[in-house]
Design an enzyme around this catalytic site. Structure first.
Site, PDB file in Angstrom:
ATOM      1  CG  HIS A   4       6.719   1.762 -24.291  1.00  0.00           C
ATOM      2  ND1 HIS A   4       6.788   0.527 -24.889  1.00  0.00           N
ATOM      3  CD2 HIS A   4       5.543   2.324 -24.693  1.00  0.00           C
ATOM      4  CE1 HIS A   4       5.684   0.326 -25.607  1.00  0.00           C
ATOM      5  NE2 HIS A   4       4.924   1.400 -25.498  1.00  0.00           N
ATOM      6  N   GLY A  20       5.303   1.564  -8.989  1.00  0.00           N
ATOM      7  CA  GLY A  20       4.267   1.789  -9.983  1.00  0.00           C
ATOM      8  C   GLY A  20       4.169   3.271 -10.323  1.00  0.00           C
ATOM      9  NE  ARG A  24       5.534   4.828  -4.168  1.00  0.00           N
ATOM     10  CZ  ARG A  24       4.665   3.913  -4.610  1.00  0.00           C
ATOM     11  NH1 ARG A  24       5.095   2.746  -5.057  1.00  0.00           N
ATOM     12  NH2 ARG A  24       3.376   4.141  -4.590  1.00  0.00           N
ATOM     13  NE  ARG A  43       3.194   5.535 -24.163  1.00  0.00           N
ATOM     14  CZ  ARG A  43       1.945   5.259 -24.564  1.00  0.00           C
ATOM     15  NH1 ARG A  43       0.969   5.230 -23.696  1.00  0.00           N
ATOM     16  NH2 ARG A  43       1.707   4.985 -25.807  1.00  0.00           N
ATOM     17  NE  ARG A  87       4.265  -4.005  -7.237  1.00  0.00           N
ATOM     18  CZ  ARG A  87       3.722  -2.782  -7.160  1.00  0.00           C
ATOM     19  NH1 ARG A  87       4.308  -1.757  -7.752  1.00  0.00           N
ATOM     20  NH2 ARG A  87       2.602  -2.578  -6.494  1.00  0.00           N
ATOM     21  CB  VAL A  88       9.868  -0.104  -4.103  1.00  0.00           C
ATOM     22  CG1 VAL A  88      11.094  -0.840  -3.604  1.00  0.00           C
ATOM     23  CG2 VAL A  88      10.259   0.755  -5.305  1.00  0.00           C
ATOM     24  N   GLY A  89       6.333  -1.180  -4.075  1.00  0.00           N
ATOM     25  CA  GLY A  89       4.964  -0.759  -4.337  1.00  0.00           C
ATOM     26  C   GLY A  89       4.143  -0.511  -3.086  1.00  0.00           C
ATOM     27  CB  SER A  90       1.233   1.353  -2.307  1.00  0.00           C
ATOM     28  OG  SER A  90       0.465   1.473  -3.485  1.00  0.00           O
ATOM     29  CD  GLU A 180       1.255  -6.462  -6.496  1.00  0.00           C
ATOM     30  OE1 GLU A 180       0.676  -7.406  -7.087  1.00  0.00           O
ATOM     31  OE2 GLU A 180       2.211  -5.859  -6.981  1.00  0.00           O
ATOM     32  CD  GLU A 182       1.439  -2.755 -10.317  1.00  0.00           C
ATOM     33  OE1 GLU A 182       1.554  -3.032  -9.100  1.00  0.00           O
ATOM     34  OE2 GLU A 182       0.698  -1.863 -10.723  1.00  0.00           O
ATOM     35  CG  ASP A 205      -5.299   0.608   0.667  1.00  0.00           C
ATOM     36  OD1 ASP A 205      -4.491   0.996  -0.194  1.00  0.00           O
ATOM     37  OD2 ASP A 205      -5.957  -0.436   0.546  1.00  0.00           O
ATOM     38  NE  ARG A 218      -1.698   5.824  -2.906  1.00  0.00           N
ATOM     39  CZ  ARG A 218      -2.822   6.554  -2.777  1.00  0.00           C
ATOM     40  NH1 ARG A 218      -3.419   6.636  -1.601  1.00  0.00           N
ATOM     41  NH2 ARG A 218      -3.347   7.177  -3.809  1.00  0.00           N
TER      42      ARG A 218
HETATM   43  O1  LIG Z   1       1.839   2.182  -5.559  1.00  0.00           O
HETATM   44  P1  LIG Z   1       2.052   1.256  -6.728  1.00  0.00           P
HETATM   45  O2  LIG Z   1       3.457   0.784  -6.824  1.00  0.00           O
HETATM   46  O3  LIG Z   1       1.548   1.853  -8.034  1.00  0.00           O
HETATM   47  O4  LIG Z   1       1.159  -0.067  -6.439  1.00  0.00           O
HETATM   48  C1  LIG Z   1      -0.226  -0.117  -6.192  1.00  0.00           C
HETATM   49  O5  LIG Z   1      -0.891   1.100  -6.398  1.00  0.00           O
HETATM   50  C2  LIG Z   1      -1.629   1.103  -7.630  1.00  0.00           C
HETATM   51  C3  LIG Z   1      -3.103   1.239  -7.327  1.00  0.00           C
HETATM   52  O6  LIG Z   1      -3.361   2.405  -6.624  1.00  0.00           O
HETATM   53  C4  LIG Z   1      -1.294  -0.221  -8.306  1.00  0.00           C
HETATM   54  O7  LIG Z   1      -0.227  -0.031  -9.191  1.00  0.00           O
HETATM   55  C5  LIG Z   1      -0.936  -1.086  -7.129  1.00  0.00           C
HETATM   56  O8  LIG Z   1      -0.175  -2.218  -7.402  1.00  0.00           O
HETATM   57  O1  LIG Z   2      -3.776  -2.461  -5.792  1.00  0.00           O
HETATM   58  C1  LIG Z   2      -3.980  -1.976  -4.685  1.00  0.00           C
HETATM   59  C2  LIG Z   2      -3.039  -1.107  -4.067  1.00  0.00           C
HETATM   60  C3  LIG Z   2      -3.319  -0.594  -2.837  1.00  0.00           C
HETATM   61  N1  LIG Z   2      -4.471  -0.929  -2.244  1.00  0.00           N
HETATM   62  C4  LIG Z   2      -5.378  -1.753  -2.815  1.00  0.00           C
HETATM   63  O2  LIG Z   2      -6.432  -2.035  -2.240  1.00  0.00           O
HETATM   64  N2  LIG Z   2      -5.109  -2.251  -4.016  1.00  0.00           N
END
Ligand SMILES: O=P(O)(O)O[C@H]1O[C@H](CO)[C@@H](O)[C@H]1O
Ligand SMILES: O=c1cc[nH]c(=O)[nH]1
Length: 239
Positions: A4, A20, A24, A43, A87-90, A180, A182, A205, A218
């Site tokens: 991949h 994710g 971003r 992909r 990981r740099v996530g939301s 989240e 992952e 959120d 985001r």
């Molecule tokens: O913003 P990312 O890094 O994707 O992380 C959060 O956002 C996604 C859900 O909207 C899920 O992948 C969650 O873990």
């Molecule tokens: O996985 C997620 C990411 C952001 N906000 C959520 O509520 N869930």
């Protein structure tokens, strides 16, 4: 090349940031890295390598959820010999003191996923961050004056739960900071391959107040989290 990721050996740095959202990843590379080179478009899951303060760093989108992250992290660890994954996530806040745009360092990650039940039948494996990476990121973040929380998070399998599910309340009662999708799989794979891993999250959120950020926010506005991670990892490479 792996299944991949269409990069050659050597195209990917030892240190990889993992949002994710592939957009971003593109934003981080084009905004913060010097001379970013795109090494993956398979992909649409963009991967880039560039430098930050002279240190070679990559950024790779993982997609949403543990099955998707698992594919990219497995390939980064098995085929590209990556050493440090961040990981740099939301995430969604689960406690009242955790506000929109605050930063969370995930010390550990509970999960509702079945992935570790299959790996460790009848055992509950504890996915945890690499302490040294966590500690250095915490020190850098507090020196910058950022609003940082360190603690346990929840890696959920489903973003949309059944309306009658009250499972979140139990996690809230047990002090889980945020949800989240992952980190538990990232920490488990890092343990297996003896790599360093950390999940850093920006609160996008709140399950407490129902506030939320837009998709564009985001994608493009989590700059404090991004510079926190880049400054931390580049400082330790230079030192
Ligand atoms: O913003 P990312 O890094 O994707 O992380 C959060 O956002 C996604 C859900 O909207 C899920 O992948 C969650 O873990
Ligand atoms: O996985 C997620 C990411 C952001 N906000 C959520 O509520 N869930």
């Amino acid at each position: 090349m792996s299944t991949h990721i269409n990069a050659k050996l050597g195209d990917i740095a030892d240190i990889v940031l993992l949002p994710g959202d592939p957009m971003r990843a593109k934003y981080i590379a084009e905004t913060f890295l010097e001379k970013p080179q795109c090494y993956n478009t398979v992909r649409g899951m963009f991967g880039y390598t560039g430098t930050y303060n002279g240190v070679r760093i990559s950024v790779q989108g993982t997609g949403m959820g543990m099955p998707s992250l698992s594919i990219y992290v497995n390939e980064l660890l098995r085929f590209y010999d990556v050493k440090t994954l961040i990981r740099v996530g939301s995430c969604g806040a689960m406690q009242p003191e955790v506000k929109i745009r605050d930063i969370i360092l995930a010390q550990a990650a509970c999960t509702t996923s079945n992935m570790n039940n299959r790996r460790f039948p009848n055992t509950s494996f504890a996915p945890i961050a690499t302490f040294d990476l966590l500690y250095r990121t915490y020190q850098e973040g507090t020196a910058k004056g950022y609003p940082i929380h360190v603690g346990n998070i929840l890696s959920e399998d489903s973003f949309y739960d059944d309306a009658n599910s009250n499972r979140n309340q139990q996690f809230i009662d047990y002090g889980i900071l945020a949800v989240e999708m992952e980190a538990a799989e990232l920490y488990t794979l890092a343990a297996k391959y003896h790599a360093d891993a950390l999940c850093v999250l920006t609160v996008s959120d709140s399950l407490v107040t129902s506030e939320e950020t837009s998709a564009e926010e985001r994608e493009k506005t989590f700059n404090e989290m991004i510079t926190l991670v880049l400054d931390t990892v580049s400082a330790s490479e230079i030192a």
